[in-house]
Design a protein around this motif. Structure first.
Motif, PDB file in Angstrom:
ATOM      1  N   ALA A  93     -11.770  -3.439   0.857  1.00  0.00           N
ATOM      2  CA  ALA A  93     -11.391  -2.575  -0.260  1.00  0.00           C
ATOM      3  C   ALA A  93     -11.911  -3.121  -1.582  1.00  0.00           C
ATOM      4  O   ALA A  93     -12.382  -2.356  -2.446  1.00  0.00           O
ATOM      5  N   MET A  94     -11.835  -4.445  -1.757  1.00  0.00           N
ATOM      6  CA  MET A  94     -12.328  -5.023  -3.006  1.00  0.00           C
ATOM      7  C   MET A  94     -13.832  -4.847  -3.140  1.00  0.00           C
ATOM      8  O   MET A  94     -14.339  -4.522  -4.227  1.00  0.00           O
ATOM      9  N   LEU A  95     -14.571  -5.050  -2.057  1.00  0.00           N
ATOM     10  CA  LEU A  95     -16.013  -4.801  -2.119  1.00  0.00           C
ATOM     11  C   LEU A  95     -16.302  -3.348  -2.470  1.00  0.00           C
ATOM     12  O   LEU A  95     -17.289  -3.049  -3.155  1.00  0.00           O
ATOM     13  N   SER A  96     -15.445  -2.434  -2.024  1.00  0.00           N
ATOM     14  CA  SER A  96     -15.614  -1.020  -2.347  1.00  0.00           C
ATOM     15  C   SER A  96     -15.466  -0.762  -3.842  1.00  0.00           C
ATOM     16  O   SER A  96     -16.007   0.206  -4.373  1.00  0.00           O
ATOM     17  N   VAL A  97     -14.730  -1.643  -4.522  1.00  0.00           N
ATOM     18  CA  VAL A  97     -14.535  -1.523  -5.964  1.00  0.00           C
ATOM     19  C   VAL A  97     -15.649  -2.222  -6.733  1.00  0.00           C
ATOM     20  O   VAL A  97     -16.218  -1.662  -7.671  1.00  0.00           O
ATOM     21  N   VAL A  98     -15.980  -3.454  -6.328  1.00  0.00           N
ATOM     22  CA  VAL A  98     -16.882  -4.276  -7.139  1.00  0.00           C
ATOM     23  C   VAL A  98     -18.338  -4.224  -6.682  1.00  0.00           C
ATOM     24  O   VAL A  98     -19.206  -4.759  -7.366  1.00  0.00           O
ATOM     25  N   PRO A 178       2.039  -4.670   5.099  1.00  0.00           N
ATOM     26  CA  PRO A 178       1.867  -3.253   4.752  1.00  0.00           C
ATOM     27  C   PRO A 178       0.475  -3.013   4.179  1.00  0.00           C
ATOM     28  O   PRO A 178      -0.098  -3.876   3.498  1.00  0.00           O
ATOM     29  N   LEU A 179      -0.066  -1.833   4.450  1.00  0.00           N
ATOM     30  CA  LEU A 179      -1.376  -1.473   3.907  1.00  0.00           C
ATOM     31  C   LEU A 179      -1.393  -1.615   2.392  1.00  0.00           C
ATOM     32  O   LEU A 179      -2.380  -2.088   1.805  1.00  0.00           O
ATOM     33  N   ALA A 180      -0.298  -1.244   1.740  1.00  0.00           N
ATOM     34  CA  ALA A 180      -0.234  -1.314   0.279  1.00  0.00           C
ATOM     35  C   ALA A 180      -0.425  -2.739  -0.228  1.00  0.00           C
ATOM     36  O   ALA A 180      -1.021  -2.952  -1.298  1.00  0.00           O
ATOM     37  N   THR A 181       0.044  -3.714   0.523  1.00  0.00           N
ATOM     38  CA  THR A 181      -0.112  -5.108   0.101  1.00  0.00           C
ATOM     39  C   THR A 181      -1.573  -5.525   0.163  1.00  0.00           C
ATOM     40  O   THR A 181      -2.095  -6.182  -0.751  1.00  0.00           O
ATOM     41  N   ALA A 182      -2.258  -5.154   1.228  1.00  0.00           N
ATOM     42  CA  ALA A 182      -3.663  -5.522   1.371  1.00  0.00           C
ATOM     43  C   ALA A 182      -4.554  -4.806   0.361  1.00  0.00           C
ATOM     44  O   ALA A 182      -5.580  -5.357  -0.078  1.00  0.00           O
ATOM     45  N   LEU A 183      -4.167  -3.590  -0.034  1.00  0.00           N
ATOM     46  CA  LEU A 183      -4.980  -2.827  -0.985  1.00  0.00           C
ATOM     47  C   LEU A 183      -4.672  -3.158  -2.436  1.00  0.00           C
ATOM     48  O   LEU A 183      -5.429  -2.792  -3.345  1.00  0.00           O
ATOM     49  N   ALA A 184      -3.573  -3.855  -2.682  1.00  0.00           N
ATOM     50  CA  ALA A 184      -3.126  -4.108  -4.056  1.00  0.00           C
ATOM     51  C   ALA A 184      -4.180  -4.807  -4.918  1.00  0.00           C
ATOM     52  O   ALA A 184      -4.382  -4.424  -6.082  1.00  0.00           O
ATOM     53  N   PRO A 185      -4.879  -5.855  -4.435  1.00  0.00           N
ATOM     54  CA  PRO A 185      -5.887  -6.482  -5.292  1.00  0.00           C
ATOM     55  C   PRO A 185      -6.997  -5.529  -5.715  1.00  0.00           C
ATOM     56  O   PRO A 185      -7.429  -5.539  -6.876  1.00  0.00           O
ATOM     57  N   ALA A 186      -7.467  -4.702  -4.796  1.00  0.00           N
ATOM     58  CA  ALA A 186      -8.532  -3.755  -5.137  1.00  0.00           C
ATOM     59  C   ALA A 186      -8.049  -2.721  -6.137  1.00  0.00           C
ATOM     60  O   ALA A 186      -8.781  -2.335  -7.060  1.00  0.00           O
ATOM     61  N   ILE A 187      -6.822  -2.258  -5.976  1.00  0.00           N
ATOM     62  CA  ILE A 187      -6.263  -1.280  -6.915  1.00  0.00           C
ATOM     63  C   ILE A 187      -6.189  -1.880  -8.317  1.00  0.00           C
ATOM     64  O   ILE A 187      -6.545  -1.238  -9.314  1.00  0.00           O
ATOM     65  N   ARG A 188      -5.737  -3.120  -8.401  1.00  0.00           N
ATOM     66  CA  ARG A 188      -5.621  -3.789  -9.707  1.00  0.00           C
ATOM     67  C   ARG A 188      -6.987  -3.936 -10.373  1.00  0.00           C
ATOM     68  O   ARG A 188      -7.137  -3.625 -11.564  1.00  0.00           O
ATOM     69  N   VAL A 189      -7.990  -4.390  -9.624  1.00  0.00           N
ATOM     70  CA  VAL A 189      -9.306  -4.593 -10.223  1.00  0.00           C
ATOM     71  C   VAL A 189      -9.967  -3.261 -10.569  1.00  0.00           C
ATOM     72  O   VAL A 189     -10.674  -3.159 -11.581  1.00  0.00           O
ATOM     73  N   ALA A 190      -9.749  -2.226  -9.769  1.00  0.00           N
ATOM     74  CA  ALA A 190     -10.290  -0.905 -10.115  1.00  0.00           C
ATOM     75  C   ALA A 190      -9.715  -0.430 -11.450  1.00  0.00           C
ATOM     76  O   ALA A 190     -10.437   0.136 -12.281  1.00  0.00           O
ATOM     77  N   ARG A 191      -8.438  -0.687 -11.660  1.00  0.00           N
ATOM     78  CA  ARG A 191      -7.794  -0.230 -12.881  1.00  0.00           C
ATOM     79  C   ARG A 191      -8.152  -1.116 -14.082  1.00  0.00           C
ATOM     80  O   ARG A 191      -8.491  -0.616 -15.162  1.00  0.00           O
TER      81      ARG A 191
END
Length: 594
Positions: A93-98, A178-191
């Motif tokens: 997910a993070m690679l998808s952002v950065v 939870p999926l939300a926990t694993a996605l949290a870093p990517a969500i933060r960096v996207a924002r």
């Protein structure tokens, strides 16, 4: 001095069967001392005799990815109590952002997983699929020729994305957080944003005309009024919202509901044709990985619709018929190139989506077939590719990404994901932040006609509704009694040979960072030439290869972005290797309990 170091190291490594020089590619910012360190580390490592007991569990975890923020997201997820599969979701997910230049949730990928508790290996196929509207006729112009613009840019070039479904699948079936926990870093960096790096700036400049056709793309990349510049902060609040919906609602958060409606509207507005049931009907597929042995190594790798595992099995099994360590440099390279040539010919003719065409995997990967190929190789002369029946298949693009993970329980992940070309289709769906792929160009849209990178194909890789396009992505595990390594790379059709050379590097005793830095050479049947990075082939080897009838193209631009981790089970130590060609990548080892 650089050449002398390379020759000393290469002579030691060739004695072990390595086929590439341990010479650092000039211009990568890595000192030539890395090559010399192969000797120093060989002498400095603790003795690991055959009597030493092998460790049963790694002493911690290791992650290597193409961006430091992605590696950190994986490390943080492990520290939060996750396993390698949770970390894979976070890294992906993070690679998808950065790394929008290389991958994203508007694209797809392959996840090769090993579950330590059950001992099971599984290949999660999240390759994009063709919509029903994507018939071959839809990509022809008024003269019946391939419409290159439609095939590579905008909505018609995009397949139905698979990566979001993979994140949900891997998290729910194999993770523990939870999926939300694993996605949290990517969500933060996207924002909050991240710093734009030179490859992003350069890639945007090369695709600017296409990128700026689309309203949604302009809203993301021209938000401050001008194109992305190195050092600026890129914020993607709409992508953060899309990832939040995925975190909250799982599969339905992307393939149905708010995000799906916006994707469908965007495609329709730009003249494309996706249907709601095609989005909602997307499914990842679990497939049996391809497995074979090479010398003391057991190799687990990608099956079709990847071509990588089949080609690698062919090449290594062909090479197993010679004692490479007893040959001079030029003849070793000659044999490797001839094995590459034959495997890539078969790739073009036979391989496609196994759900739609019969792919003769068992025959192509059988040792007897390799023996037959081996018998056609002259020990002193190149085989002109034109004498091998088939059609030519030149290069693909190299804008993909890879990451490798091993956790303290022994779970492992090798993942390669992509949007195909630089920035995919160039089109961001307004209101979603999702940059759509242009993977439709990986189909044989017009049989016998090269795609954007010169790759040809025929009926086995022709588009059909729900069909997955052929790929070269080759996420792999290799394991011996002493060592486990996880590796993979981007690079289009050159992915396969990067992973091949990496395996040969491990077989010669190199560590993970040395494997990631190895200079590369490549042959893929057509064009009939050996491609080589600067310094990968000595001048006398080039001359000898040319005398055998090979065409050699030395000093090409560097390629690939190999990411690898390894575990020495005798010394119970972990290592990570991140390709020095990519300065924003990072490998990190996390000791147990940290």
């Amino acid at each position: 001095m650089r050449q002398q170091i390379a020759r000393v190291v290469s002579s030691r490594l060739f004695a072990k069967g390595l086929l590439v020089l341990a010479l650092v590619v000039p211009g990568l910012g890595v000192a030539p001392v890395l090559a010399a360190s192969a000797l120093a580390q060989e002498q400095a490592r603790p003795a690991a005799t055959g009597d030493a007991p092998a460790a049963t569990h790694p002493p911690g975890a290791a992650i290597a990815s193409a961006h430091a923020l992605a590696t950190q997201a994986g490390i943080d997820t492990l520290r939060a109590g996750g396993n390698a599969f949770d970390a894979a979701v976070a890294v992906s997910a993070m690679l998808s952002v950065v790394e929008p230049i290389s991958s994203g949730i508007g694209g797809g990928g392959f996840f090769l997983l090993h579950d330590a508790r059950s001992g099971k290996d599984v290949f999660v196929d999240a390759r994009e699929t063709a919509p029903e509207s994507a018939t071959p006729q839809a990509y022809l112009d008024g003269q019946g020729e391939l419409d290159r613009d439609r095939a590579t840019n905008g909505p018609w070039s995009a397949g139905i994305p698979g990566l979001p479904a993979a994140l949900v699948h891997v998290s729910s079936k194999y993770g523990r957080l939870p999926l939300a926990t694993a996605l949290a870093p990517a969500i933060r960096v996207a924002r909050e944003g991240f710093e734009i790096y030179p490859r992003m700036e350069k890639g945007y400049a090369s695709r600017r005309e296409v990128m700026e056709r689309y309203r949604g793309t302009r809203a993301v990349f021209l938000a401050d009024g001008d194109p992305p510049t190195t050092g600026e902060i890129l914020r993607q609040p709409e992508l953060a919202r899309t990832l939040e919906l995925l975190a909250q609602k799982g599969f339905d958060g992307f393939y149905r509901g708010e995000t799906a409606k916006k994707l469908l509207a965007a495609v329709k507005q730009e003249g494309g044709r996706w249907r709601a049931d095609e989005l909602a009907g997307y499914r990842v597929k679990e497939r049996e990985p391809l497995k074979f042995d090479y010398r003391q190594w057991h190799v687990t790798t990608a099956p079709p619709p990847s071509s990588g595992g089949v080609a690698m099995a062919q090449i290594l099994q062909v090479l197993e018929g010679w004692d490479l360590g007893k040959l001079d440099d030029a003849h070793r390279r000659h044999l490797v190139v001839e094995a590459m040539r034959r495997a890539y010919r078969d790739r073009t003719i036979y391989l496609g989506d196994p759900d739609f065409v019969k792919v003769p995997v068992a025959r192509l990967t059988h040792p007897a077939y390799a023996a037959g190929l081996r018998a056609t190789i002259h020990p002193d002369k190149a085989t002109p590719s034109a004498l091998l029946p088939g059609q030519p298949a030149p290069l693909e693009d190299d804008e993909t990404t890879h990451f490798s993970i091993l956790d303290a329980e022994g779970n492992r992940v090798s993942t390669t994901q992509t949007v195909n070309l630089l920035y995919g289709s160039g089109m961001v769906a307004p209101g979603t932040g999702v940059l759509l792929n242009n993977e439709m160009d990986d189909f044989a849209l017009r049989p016998g006609t090269p795609n954007a990178f010169g790759v040809m194909g025929f009926g086995a890789n022709a588009p059909a509704a729900g069909k997955r396009m052929l790929s070269s992505m080759t996420p792999s595990f290799i394991e011996s009694d002493d060592t486990l390594a996880i590796l993979g790379a981007p690079g289009g059709s050159r992915i396969i040979t990067q992973v091949l050379l990496g395996i040969l590097g491990y077989d010669a005793g190199l560590d993970a960072q040395q494997v990631a830095a190895l200079p590369r050479y490549h042959h893929q049947w057509m064009p009939d030439a050996i491609s080589a990075e600067p310094g990968a082939l000595p001048a006398d080897t080039i001359a000898a290869l040319q005398a055998m009838g090979h065409t050699v193209s030395p000093g090409e631009s560097t390629w690939g972005n190999l990411q690898t981790v390894s575990w020495d089970k005798r010394t119970n130590t972990l290592e990570g290797g991140s390709d020095p060609r990519n300065p924003v990548g990072r490998a990190e080892v996390l000791p147990a309990g940290k």
